[in-house]
Design a protein around this motif. Structure first.
Motif, PDB file in Angstrom:
ATOM      1  N   LEU A  30       0.461  -1.005  -0.074  1.00 20.58           N
ATOM      2  CA  LEU A  30      -0.163  -0.242  -0.099  1.00 20.58           C
ATOM      3  C   LEU A  30       0.668   1.111  -0.002  1.00 20.58           C
ATOM      4  O   LEU A  30       0.467   1.936  -0.973  1.00 20.58           O
ATOM      5  N   ILE A  31       1.851   1.340   0.690  1.00 20.34           N
ATOM      6  CA  ILE A  31       2.626   3.120   0.711  1.00 20.34           C
ATOM      7  C   ILE A  31       2.808   2.799  -0.422  1.00 20.34           C
ATOM      8  O   ILE A  31       3.799   3.597  -1.567  1.00 20.34           O
ATOM      9  N   ASN A  32       3.779   1.793  -1.294  1.00 18.52           N
ATOM     10  CA  ASN A  32       4.211   1.234  -2.417  1.00 18.52           C
ATOM     11  C   ASN A  32       3.196   2.246  -3.751  1.00 18.52           C
ATOM     12  O   ASN A  32       3.803   3.475  -4.337  1.00 18.52           O
ATOM     13  N   ILE A  33       2.027   1.867  -3.901  1.00 22.54           N
ATOM     14  CA  ILE A  33       1.000   2.098  -4.113  1.00 22.54           C
ATOM     15  C   ILE A  33       1.225   3.944  -4.179  1.00 22.54           C
ATOM     16  O   ILE A  33       0.327   4.499  -5.374  1.00 22.54           O
ATOM     17  N   ALA A  34       1.267   4.547  -3.216  1.00 20.39           N
ATOM     18  CA  ALA A  34       0.729   5.172  -2.730  1.00 20.39           C
ATOM     19  C   ALA A  34       1.984   6.668  -3.490  1.00 20.39           C
ATOM     20  O   ALA A  34       1.973   7.550  -3.627  1.00 20.39           O
ATOM     21  N   LEU A  41       4.293   8.189 -10.697  1.00 26.99           N
ATOM     22  CA  LEU A  41       4.604   7.018 -12.043  1.00 26.99           C
ATOM     23  C   LEU A  41       3.989   5.821 -12.485  1.00 26.99           C
ATOM     24  O   LEU A  41       2.810   5.737 -11.675  1.00 26.99           O
ATOM     25  N   ARG A  42       4.075   5.528 -13.537  1.00 24.01           N
ATOM     26  CA  ARG A  42       2.273   4.865 -14.087  1.00 24.01           C
ATOM     27  C   ARG A  42       2.676   3.704 -14.177  1.00 24.01           C
ATOM     28  O   ARG A  42       4.211   3.228 -14.117  1.00 24.01           O
ATOM     29  N   PRO A  43       1.949   2.769 -13.536  1.00 25.04           N
ATOM     30  CA  PRO A  43       1.933   1.793 -13.795  1.00 25.04           C
ATOM     31  C   PRO A  43       2.882   0.572 -14.893  1.00 25.04           C
ATOM     32  O   PRO A  43       3.542  -0.750 -14.593  1.00 25.04           O
ATOM     33  N   LEU A  44       2.255   1.231 -16.067  1.00 23.96           N
ATOM     34  CA  LEU A  44       3.104   0.386 -17.112  1.00 23.96           C
ATOM     35  C   LEU A  44       4.176   0.875 -17.188  1.00 23.96           C
ATOM     36  O   LEU A  44       5.335  -0.049 -17.424  1.00 23.96           O
ATOM     37  N   ALA A  45       5.205   1.940 -16.414  1.00 22.76           N
ATOM     38  CA  ALA A  45       5.373   2.048 -16.565  1.00 22.76           C
ATOM     39  C   ALA A  45       7.064   1.326 -15.556  1.00 22.76           C
ATOM     40  O   ALA A  45       8.160   0.335 -15.154  1.00 22.76           O
ATOM     41  N   ALA A  46       6.333   1.628 -14.530  1.00 22.15           N
ATOM     42  CA  ALA A  46       6.774   0.294 -13.072  1.00 22.15           C
ATOM     43  C   ALA A  46       6.527  -1.213 -13.200  1.00 22.15           C
ATOM     44  O   ALA A  46       7.524  -1.638 -13.305  1.00 22.15           O
ATOM     45  N   ALA A  47       5.464  -1.268 -14.124  1.00 18.84           N
ATOM     46  CA  ALA A  47       6.202  -2.981 -14.551  1.00 18.84           C
ATOM     47  C   ALA A  47       6.894  -2.604 -15.572  1.00 18.84           C
ATOM     48  O   ALA A  47       7.711  -4.294 -15.129  1.00 18.84           O
ATOM     49  N   LYS A  48       7.184  -2.227 -16.525  1.00 15.95           N
ATOM     50  CA  LYS A  48       8.259  -2.852 -16.925  1.00 15.95           C
ATOM     51  C   LYS A  48      10.314  -3.139 -16.682  1.00 15.95           C
ATOM     52  O   LYS A  48      10.513  -2.918 -16.689  1.00 15.95           O
ATOM     53  N   TYR A  49      10.037  -1.506 -15.709  1.00 16.18           N
ATOM     54  CA  TYR A  49      10.829  -1.600 -14.900  1.00 16.18           C
ATOM     55  C   TYR A  49      10.604  -2.791 -14.080  1.00 16.18           C
ATOM     56  O   TYR A  49      12.431  -3.669 -14.144  1.00 16.18           O
ATOM     57  N   ILE A  50      10.083  -3.092 -13.361  1.00 16.39           N
ATOM     58  CA  ILE A  50      10.456  -4.595 -12.653  1.00 16.39           C
ATOM     59  C   ILE A  50      10.791  -5.314 -13.371  1.00 16.39           C
ATOM     60  O   ILE A  50      11.200  -6.706 -13.042  1.00 16.39           O
ATOM     61  N   ILE A  51      10.095  -5.717 -14.546  1.00 12.99           N
ATOM     62  CA  ILE A  51      10.014  -6.905 -16.083  1.00 12.99           C
ATOM     63  C   ILE A  51      11.682  -6.866 -15.429  1.00 12.99           C
ATOM     64  O   ILE A  51      12.255  -7.917 -15.706  1.00 12.99           O
ATOM     65  N   SER A  52      12.356  -5.806 -16.128  1.00  9.10           N
ATOM     66  CA  SER A  52      13.884  -5.528 -16.171  1.00  9.10           C
ATOM     67  C   SER A  52      14.326  -6.619 -15.853  1.00  9.10           C
ATOM     68  O   SER A  52      15.970  -7.117 -15.605  1.00  9.10           O
ATOM     69  N   SER A  77      10.974 -12.766  -3.218  1.00  7.75           N
ATOM     70  CA  SER A  77      10.192 -12.203  -4.696  1.00  7.75           C
ATOM     71  C   SER A  77       9.576 -10.706  -4.642  1.00  7.75           C
ATOM     72  O   SER A  77       9.244 -10.191  -5.015  1.00  7.75           O
ATOM     73  N   ALA A  78       8.189 -11.629  -3.186  1.00  3.81           N
ATOM     74  CA  ALA A  78       7.329  -9.796  -3.130  1.00  3.81           C
ATOM     75  C   ALA A  78       8.047  -8.801  -2.944  1.00  3.81           C
ATOM     76  O   ALA A  78       8.323  -7.920  -3.099  1.00  3.81           O
ATOM     77  N   ARG A  79       9.221  -9.136  -1.476  1.00  6.16           N
ATOM     78  CA  ARG A  79      10.607  -8.193  -1.118  1.00  6.16           C
ATOM     79  C   ARG A  79      11.029  -7.466  -2.002  1.00  6.16           C
ATOM     80  O   ARG A  79      10.962  -6.226  -2.186  1.00  6.16           O
ATOM     81  N   CYS A  84      12.362  -2.827  -5.697  1.00  6.08           N
ATOM     82  CA  CYS A  84      12.456  -2.449  -6.645  1.00  6.08           C
ATOM     83  C   CYS A  84      11.282  -0.978  -6.896  1.00  6.08           C
ATOM     84  O   CYS A  84      12.229   0.005  -7.627  1.00  6.08           O
ATOM     85  N   ASN A  85      10.399  -1.201  -7.131  1.00  4.75           N
ATOM     86  CA  ASN A  85       9.350  -0.451  -6.982  1.00  4.75           C
ATOM     87  C   ASN A  85       9.582   1.116  -6.090  1.00  4.75           C
ATOM     88  O   ASN A  85       9.655   1.842  -6.819  1.00  4.75           O
TER      89      ASN A  85
END
Length: 185
Positions: A30-34, A41-52, A77-79, A84-85
């Motif tokens: 929840l803190i990360n989402i906030a 930060l757009r969710p798609l950009a965040a997802a691309k960063y994490i995928i790398s 993995s979750a941590r 990364c986020n």
């Protein structure tokens, strides 16, 4: 001063992620989402960063899984995804110059040992500026290998590593000469 507080907060947050168990991981999410919302930060950009970073995250989880720690593999993995986020959020609100000033401020107590904070700040600044250059050099080597009809794999590893390290050493020498010419001791 505010940037230093942000840096120390992110540092404490990152360490805190590893000390708390499952119910708190949801709170960290929840803190990360906030934080994503606050830094726009757009969710798609965040997802691309994490995928790398997923190969490294999966590798760490895989080792835990092999050792028989299935639950720890999932927690890890979750941590790592949360880290990364939040790092991406931090990177979005603090630039390189601010980060170097923060490091200089935090390394002031090292004056007791005759270590200048400006030296550490300079090293960090050069290192951060060097990363895109190395990425571009690696891409050029990969493109050159593909143009010659060679695949980038373990068998052709020496054709990648040798020019890459030659490039690193030549750039290091250029930076060293430039620093000496500017009179930096």
């Amino acid at each position: 001063m505010f940037n230093t507080v942000k840096f120390l907060s992110i540092f404490a947050y990152t360490i805190g992620i590893f000390f708390f168990e499952w119910p708190f991981i949801a709170a960290f999410l929840l803190i990360n989402i906030a934080a994503m919302f606050l830094c726009r930060l757009r969710p798609l950009a965040a997802a691309k960063y994490i995928i790398s970073f997923l190969p490294f995250i999966f590798l760490a989880a895989f080792f835990n899984f092999i050792l028989g720690f299935v639950q720890n593999a999932l927690y890890l993995s979750a941590r790592l995804i949360l880290i990364c986020n939040i790092t991406q959020c931090y990177k979005k609100v603090v630039n390189t110059n601010d980060l170097c000033r923060i490091i200089e401020t935090l390394s002031k107590p090292l004056k007791v040992f005759n270590i200048d904070g400006k030296d550490i700040s300079l090293m960090v600044s050069i290192s951060l500026a060097f990363i895109p250059v190395l990425r571009r050099d690696f891409e050029q080597i990969r493109t050159a290998l593909k143009a010659k009809g060679m695949k980038v794999n373990a068998q052709n590893f020496k054709y990648i590593v040798k020019p890459f390290f030659v490039s690193i050493l030549s750039r290091t020498n250029e930076i060293s000469r430039a620093i000496r010419l500017k009179g930096y001791q």
